[in-house]
Design an enzyme around this catalytic site. Sequence first.
Site, PDB file in Angstrom:
ATOM      1  N   SER A 197       0.857  -1.181   0.000  1.00  0.00           N
ATOM      2  CA  SER A 197       0.000   0.000   0.000  1.00  0.00           C
ATOM      3  C   SER A 197       0.893   1.231   0.000  1.00  0.00           C
ATOM      4  CB  SER A 197      -0.893   0.005   1.249  1.00  0.00           C
ATOM      5  OG  SER A 197      -1.496   1.273   1.462  1.00  0.00           O
ATOM      6  N   TYR A 210      -2.089  -0.267  10.599  1.00  0.00           N
ATOM      7  CA  TYR A 210      -2.010  -0.687   9.204  1.00  0.00           C
ATOM      8  C   TYR A 210      -0.628  -0.379   8.614  1.00  0.00           C
ATOM      9  CZ  TYR A 210      -3.617  -1.503   4.400  1.00  0.00           C
ATOM     10  OH  TYR A 210      -3.789  -1.984   3.124  1.00  0.00           O
TER      11      TYR A 210
END
Length: 356
Positions: A197, A210
């Site tokens: 990501s 995250y």
Amino acid sequence: MAPPAKVYLQYIPVAATAVFTALVYYFIDYILWCTVTGCVLYAAVVYFFKSDAPSQIDPTGKAILITGCDAGLGNELATRAHKLGFTVFAGCLNDNTEGPRALQATFEERMHVLKMDVTKDGEVTEALKYVQDRCRSTGLWAVVNNAGIDGGGPVELCSMKFYKDVCEVNLFGAIRVSKAFLPLVRQAKGRVINVSSERGRLARGGNSTYCISKYGLEAFSDALRHEMRRFGVQVSLIEPGHFGGATAILLEHNIEMFRKRLFDGFNSASDDVRNAYPQEVAEQAVKDKYISVKHSPKSCDIVLDVMERQLIEVKVSPRYLIGGTNSIVDLRVVYIFLKSFLPDQVMDYLLEKIPV
């Protein structure tokens, strides 16, 4: 008449402005010429060293494993890969839901739906045995570590269990699957594709759970890429921007799961922490997830196109950063670019004033 010292002091702001303007001008000029020179050199290398060898492989007879095929990117990539001609092993957390059932019903040949929770050694081992029985002579062309869950919230409201849950899927799940299937990938001289990501390259407040998992995945991928070169195995990262509304990661039941994990941390926090972060802060973190869906593209085709390339191109890049937004530009990608040369203090200021 003003003393000489005071006269000189009047010119300091003017001189500082002139120096700053000159520095900015020369910096822009330097970047421009570096860009032009780089493009010219790249074009020359491509022209004089181009190869007549095919740039893409023939998927016929090649098998791939994709994790997280219950819905979203994994499910759609499994469909695309099958249509390209690959034999697809689609790993799913629950193989009896709508997405996996549709894969199996639509593609009876060359589509194998496997129950594989990437956090469980036993299920990964069972999946490995299944794949080995069918790919013993050919090996495995690709492993796509796509399974992932979302995280977020202030550090003091996130329990240690929340951190472990996110890392167990996003980081250790990818490591677990890679380690299990690497012998088959080495046999085929294939590749490992890890879905990271932009948050694996740009951390900001409210995203530590995250970001940690994706920063770890980036480090794992870099190390693995160096180790696998001598075996002819390629390791590639894909770093999507904000595509949460087009994938399964921000489906309502996943956001509600995020709410549960966050409020478990809130409810177990000390009185001091709950006074510093009242319940409204936790509620806002959940609302932000729903709001972010509206700012996401409705389609993740651009991500799937790149993932296709990672599967079929002979040579793949170490990482692919893909901007994702329904605005003109994805600020996350801009910030990642700026982060390369701006001081941390400046980046902190930008992220505070123009958050993403």
